[in-house]
Motif scaffolding. Sequence first.
Motif, PDB file in Angstrom:
ATOM      1  N   ASP A  20       0.865  -1.280  -0.184  1.00  0.00           N
ATOM      2  CA  ASP A  20       0.084   0.012  -0.076  1.00  0.00           C
ATOM      3  C   ASP A  20       0.967   1.353  -0.002  1.00  0.00           C
ATOM      4  OD1 ASP A  20      -2.336  -1.457   0.083  1.00  0.00           O
ATOM      5  OD2 ASP A  20      -2.617  -1.662   2.094  1.00  0.00           O
ATOM      6  N   ALA A  21       2.262   0.958   0.547  1.00  0.00           N
ATOM      7  CA  ALA A  21       2.889   2.483   0.546  1.00  0.00           C
ATOM      8  C   ALA A  21       3.902   2.390  -0.653  1.00  0.00           C
ATOM      9  CB  ALA A  21       3.807   2.417   1.950  1.00  0.00           C
ATOM     10  N   TRP A  22       4.421   1.306  -1.158  1.00  0.00           N
ATOM     11  CA  TRP A  22       5.493   0.972  -2.321  1.00  0.00           C
ATOM     12  C   TRP A  22       5.096   0.203  -3.214  1.00  0.00           C
ATOM     13  CZ3 TRP A  22       9.650   3.791  -0.628  1.00  0.00           C
ATOM     14  CH2 TRP A  22       9.712   3.919   0.848  1.00  0.00           C
ATOM     15  N   ASP A  23       5.339   0.885  -4.652  1.00  0.00           N
ATOM     16  CA  ASP A  23       5.177   0.012  -5.738  1.00  0.00           C
ATOM     17  C   ASP A  23       6.557  -1.105  -5.763  1.00  0.00           C
ATOM     18  OD1 ASP A  23       2.973   1.771  -6.716  1.00  0.00           O
ATOM     19  OD2 ASP A  23       4.398   3.111  -7.644  1.00  0.00           O
ATOM     20  N   ASP A  24       5.738  -2.261  -6.157  1.00  0.00           N
ATOM     21  CA  ASP A  24       6.892  -3.272  -6.421  1.00  0.00           C
ATOM     22  C   ASP A  24       7.702  -3.422  -5.059  1.00  0.00           C
ATOM     23  OD1 ASP A  24       7.374  -5.397  -7.935  1.00  0.00           O
ATOM     24  OD2 ASP A  24       8.655  -4.385  -9.389  1.00  0.00           O
ATOM     25  N   PRO A  25       7.260  -3.623  -3.959  1.00  0.00           N
ATOM     26  CA  PRO A  25       7.904  -3.624  -2.674  1.00  0.00           C
ATOM     27  C   PRO A  25       8.948  -4.626  -2.435  1.00  0.00           C
ATOM     28  CG  PRO A  25       5.623  -4.299  -2.190  1.00  0.00           C
ATOM     29  CD  PRO A  25       5.726  -4.109  -3.905  1.00  0.00           C
ATOM     30  N   LEU A  26       8.965  -5.738  -3.074  1.00  0.00           N
ATOM     31  CA  LEU A  26       9.926  -6.539  -2.983  1.00  0.00           C
ATOM     32  C   LEU A  26      11.435  -6.532  -3.673  1.00  0.00           C
ATOM     33  CD1 LEU A  26       7.879  -9.798  -2.035  1.00  0.00           C
ATOM     34  CD2 LEU A  26       8.681  -8.058  -0.378  1.00  0.00           C
ATOM     35  N   CYS A  27      11.153  -5.632  -4.589  1.00  0.00           N
ATOM     36  CA  CYS A  27      12.219  -5.560  -5.610  1.00  0.00           C
ATOM     37  C   CYS A  27      13.158  -4.164  -5.212  1.00  0.00           C
ATOM     38  CB  CYS A  27      11.667  -5.067  -7.185  1.00  0.00           C
ATOM     39  SG  CYS A  27      10.907  -6.449  -7.934  1.00  0.00           S
ATOM     40  N   PHE A  28      14.506  -4.591  -5.392  1.00  0.00           N
ATOM     41  CA  PHE A  28      15.667  -3.673  -4.993  1.00  0.00           C
ATOM     42  C   PHE A  28      15.382  -2.538  -6.172  1.00  0.00           C
ATOM     43  CE2 PHE A  28      20.083  -2.082  -5.075  1.00  0.00           C
ATOM     44  CZ  PHE A  28      20.048  -1.674  -3.643  1.00  0.00           C
ATOM     45  N   LYS A  29      15.027  -1.292  -5.871  1.00  0.00           N
ATOM     46  CA  LYS A  29      14.997  -0.382  -6.838  1.00  0.00           C
ATOM     47  C   LYS A  29      15.153   0.988  -6.300  1.00  0.00           C
ATOM     48  CE  LYS A  29      11.309  -2.096  -9.697  1.00  0.00           C
ATOM     49  NZ  LYS A  29       9.756  -1.933 -10.114  1.00  0.00           N
ATOM     50  N   PRO A  30      17.049   1.377  -6.189  1.00  0.00           N
ATOM     51  CA  PRO A  30      17.259   2.727  -5.617  1.00  0.00           C
ATOM     52  C   PRO A  30      16.622   3.883  -6.331  1.00  0.00           C
ATOM     53  CG  PRO A  30      19.152   1.242  -6.023  1.00  0.00           C
ATOM     54  CD  PRO A  30      17.905   0.629  -6.804  1.00  0.00           C
ATOM     55  N   GLU A  31      16.290   3.657  -7.565  1.00  0.00           N
ATOM     56  CA  GLU A  31      15.777   4.828  -8.572  1.00  0.00           C
ATOM     57  C   GLU A  31      14.308   5.538  -7.784  1.00  0.00           C
ATOM     58  OE1 GLU A  31      18.334   2.730 -10.715  1.00  0.00           O
ATOM     59  OE2 GLU A  31      16.613   2.024  -9.786  1.00  0.00           O
ATOM     60  N   ARG A  32      13.649   4.705  -6.932  1.00  0.00           N
ATOM     61  CA  ARG A  32      12.412   5.168  -6.292  1.00  0.00           C
ATOM     62  C   ARG A  32      12.798   6.243  -5.441  1.00  0.00           C
ATOM     63  NH1 ARG A  32       9.461   0.788  -4.361  1.00  0.00           N
ATOM     64  NH2 ARG A  32      10.922  -0.677  -5.022  1.00  0.00           N
ATOM     65  N   PHE A  33      13.952   6.431  -5.054  1.00  0.00           N
ATOM     66  CA  PHE A  33      14.354   7.505  -3.943  1.00  0.00           C
ATOM     67  C   PHE A  33      14.912   8.762  -4.772  1.00  0.00           C
ATOM     68  CE2 PHE A  33      14.086   3.888  -0.955  1.00  0.00           C
ATOM     69  CZ  PHE A  33      13.229   4.489  -0.099  1.00  0.00           C
ATOM     70  N   LEU A  34      15.295   8.695  -6.223  1.00  0.00           N
ATOM     71  CA  LEU A  34      16.029   9.691  -6.764  1.00  0.00           C
ATOM     72  C   LEU A  34      14.908  10.963  -6.905  1.00  0.00           C
ATOM     73  CD1 LEU A  34      17.927   7.898  -9.394  1.00  0.00           C
ATOM     74  CD2 LEU A  34      18.861   8.868  -7.406  1.00  0.00           C
ATOM     75  N   ALA A  35      13.958  10.615  -6.994  1.00  0.00           N
ATOM     76  CA  ALA A  35      12.926  11.807  -7.030  1.00  0.00           C
ATOM     77  C   ALA A  35      11.958  12.059  -6.019  1.00  0.00           C
ATOM     78  CB  ALA A  35      11.999  11.850  -8.622  1.00  0.00           C
TER      79      ALA A  35
END
Length: 201
Positions: free
Chosen positions: A106-121
């Motif tokens: 509910d808080a994260w898209d694709d929560p089990l994947c390692f995606k540092p890009e989610r924090f860039l913007a």
Amino acid sequence: MFFAGSETTSTSIEWAMAELLLNPEAMAKAKAELTRSIGPNRRLEETDIDNLPYLNAVVKETLRLHPPVPLLVPREAKNDTNFMGYSIPKNTKVLINAWAIGRDPDAWDDPLCFKPERFLASKLDYKGQDFEYIPFGAGRRICVGLALAHRLLHVTLGSLIHEFEWKLGGQVTPETLDMKERLGITSRKLEPLLAVPTKRN
């Protein structure tokens, strides 16, 4: 305090390296940023941290998926409370599961994947103001070592990435790397990471 500071930092660095070895594109982006920002021949220093947004995103994403302390310092209800339909009597001990919060769909898209890009913007930070992301806790019981951890994680991880080329050791491949956790006071890898460094060219 010594145990809390050293165990949690080494655990977080081990998880970050494991995730980067599983995600070579993320490793390449972090290396390229370090080379571009500080050059190939200079060592990473604390003053460089603010100029490394991708490394910062790697650290944040690691702490989201693998908070070093999965259950935060217990709270106690001061009054009878009703929260989201649950009745919580006065004096109830409440444990906050930071591990589950960081993996909440509910808080994260694709929560089990390692995606540092989610924090860039993203403006999300681990200083306790964003309740979907609280690896260090929040409020008066936030981790007292947050500022030290911020520096140690970035400088140590960044130095390891910048100074060496890395590959998985033994017969381990990205497909067979065991990412299971051993839960306790800290959330360590069940099977310790074996990674082999070689000096970069």
